[in-house]
Design a protein around this motif. Sequence first.
Motif, short mmCIF file in Angstrom:
data_model
loop_
_atom_site.label_atom_id
_atom_site.label_comp_id
_atom_site.label_asym_id
_atom_site.label_seq_id
_atom_site.Cartn_x
_atom_site.Cartn_y
_atom_site.Cartn_z
N ILE A 84 0.77 -1.15 -0.02
CA ILE A 84 0.05 -0.03 0.04
C ILE A 84 0.89 1.36 0.02
CG2 ILE A 84 -1.61 1.45 1.29
CD1 ILE A 84 -2.91 -1.39 2.24
N ILE A 86 0.89 5.50 0.32
CA ILE A 86 0.08 6.73 0.75
C ILE A 86 0.93 7.93 0.47
CG2 ILE A 86 -0.78 8.05 2.71
CD1 ILE A 86 -1.06 5.22 4.24
N SER A 113 -5.38 -0.27 -7.15
CA SER A 113 -6.58 0.32 -6.71
C SER A 113 -6.27 1.76 -5.83
CB SER A 113 -7.24 -0.38 -5.70
OG SER A 113 -7.33 -1.62 -6.17
N VAL A 115 -7.62 5.28 -4.14
CA VAL A 115 -8.53 6.04 -3.48
C VAL A 115 -8.17 7.64 -3.18
CG1 VAL A 115 -10.38 6.08 -1.49
CG2 VAL A 115 -9.26 4.17 -2.13
N PRO A 117 -9.32 10.75 -1.53
CA PRO A 117 -10.63 11.17 -1.04
C PRO A 117 -10.98 12.90 -1.40
CG PRO A 117 -8.77 10.75 0.46
CD PRO A 117 -8.47 10.45 -0.72
N PRO A 122 -3.72 13.54 1.11
CA PRO A 122 -3.02 12.35 0.31
C PRO A 122 -3.97 11.33 -0.25
CG PRO A 122 -2.64 12.42 2.70
CD PRO A 122 -3.41 13.49 2.58
N SER A 124 -4.53 7.20 -1.37
CA SER A 124 -3.89 5.73 -1.17
C SER A 124 -4.15 4.69 -2.06
CB SER A 124 -4.61 5.36 0.28
OG SER A 124 -4.74 6.27 1.32
N ARG A 126 -3.26 0.74 -3.37
CA ARG A 126 -2.85 -0.85 -3.47
C ARG A 126 -2.33 -1.22 -4.61
NH1 ARG A 126 -7.51 -3.46 -1.63
NH2 ARG A 126 -7.74 -4.16 -4.08
N THR B 238 -3.98 6.62 6.49
CA THR B 238 -5.22 7.06 6.42
C THR B 238 -6.21 5.92 6.22
OG1 THR B 238 -4.76 6.36 3.70
CG2 THR B 238 -4.34 8.67 4.26
N GLU B 240 -8.45 5.05 4.38
CA GLU B 240 -8.33 4.66 2.94
C GLU B 240 -7.37 3.45 2.67
OE1 GLU B 240 -8.02 8.01 3.13
OE2 GLU B 240 -10.07 8.49 3.08
N LEU B 244 -8.07 -0.29 1.95
CA LEU B 244 -7.52 -1.24 0.83
C LEU B 244 -6.79 -2.41 1.17
CD1 LEU B 244 -5.78 1.47 -1.08
CD2 LEU B 244 -7.59 0.47 -1.89
N ILE B 271 1.43 -4.55 6.21
CA ILE B 271 0.11 -5.34 5.95
C ILE B 271 0.05 -6.56 6.43
CG2 ILE B 271 -1.32 -6.13 4.02
CD1 ILE B 271 0.08 -4.05 2.38
#
Lengths: 162, 328
Positions: A84, A86, A113, A115, A117, A122, A124, A126, B238, B240, B244, B271
Amino acid sequence: MKLEMRDRPGQLVAALQPISAVGGNIIAVIHQRETPAATEALDVQIVLELPEGRLSRLLELLREQGVNVVRIDEERLLYECTLIMIGHLMHTDLSDTVGRIDTTGSAEVTELSLVMPAISSPSSARITIRSTTRTEMKKAIRILRSVAEQKNLLIIEPLEDT
Amino acid sequence: MRIAILGFGSVGRGIARSILAKNLDITVTGLADSRSGIIDPAGIDLAAALARKENGGPCGGPDVTPGDVVAKADYDVLVEVTPTNVDDGEPALGHIRGALRRQKHVVTSNKGPIALAYPELRALAETNGVFLKYEATVCGAIPLIHAMQEGLAGNTISRLYGVFNGTCNYILTRMGEDSLTYEQALAEARELGYAEADPTYDVEGIDAGIKLVILANTILDMQTTLDDVERTGITLLTPEALRLAEDQDCTIRLIGEIVPEAGVLRVSPRIVAKEHPLVVEGTLNAVTVETDLAGDLTFIGKGAGSTETASAVIGDLLYIRERHVQGS
């Protein structure tokens, strides 16, 4: 890989069986009959995933079944790692970030993927990377880490040894 | 057994309450907080000292300093439970040295002196024929150090990783559960008393990093400092990002990790699959130790709290009493 086998009932199954025996996963089988006639041979192309280091054992088993392996294409993208990220991913050129991994030739980003906001906050993402070998995966993650440092992004790696 | 207690905050009071509540046969002959102290060879009235402190007063008189307690009180074990100073370990470090030189055992929950000066303190304890115990410095109530030093003696530890900070674990749990932002979850943690007014020490991974240094230096034969820990905190996470991760049946936890052979000490958000035993809720701590003989072991328990940390201190005290203290 491209296989050549005798055109007899049961031959195809006999050729496929060793693949699962070595822990492989068949992705596609292309079976062509219109090969130059006159021969009794049948050409079959198989796309498969194989754990690292099992190829020679598979070839041995296929030979025992009387299957002739005509051609083996390059091994590809067997290792997968999901991370992930960010940060200001778009403003720091996300396609360049992905490109830095893809241009290695031995690892590539296969899924992303994102996102976002709000414009100023910032985002995010994946990101899934696939590679041919464990070493190449480590290299890809090293690249991602250094890109993240340059672009001030946070990278969250999986707990499993990467 | 006679003990002297330095520090009468959450941990010190937890020890006093446990001594009062249980018949542990421990007499407290010296006690000091940052402002006051008492020395009483016949045994301090702990209930009265607790009452004074809980009414906002000092635990003893202003004319007795912690240094006086260390140097003058009549005790077998010094219990040093003042707050951690990561820069130079003082004043705790000086007090521990003073007690060891007087041939007194030391039990501490203070991470500073152990992280900064363990080889020196251990040598000093050995020279003087006394014990230096510090179970409470890492993961509160979990007897991790005892397990690694005693129960797993003879094993080679190839990797050790886990959740070492309850504050961060609480924040991440709440961000995952209810999609709170980092700021919202931190505010909630503060309200519940899980986070300090200045949370830097926890959320930047410093606390977890020091615990790694203690484990590395005292159990894994490494020589490290906090600067050797690759450290990333949780402040930029975050909701988000947690979502995820959740989409793939995973979550994010702040993980401290030591790989002795590679010389790696690392604290970073990672993770982790939700079904992994390290994914614990709230302020819990959890540590997995990978060993050659015993396989993988995971320890889960409360990493902080007054009584919970007192449990680790009392465990050390009774360990010393069984092996060393005469005439008790």
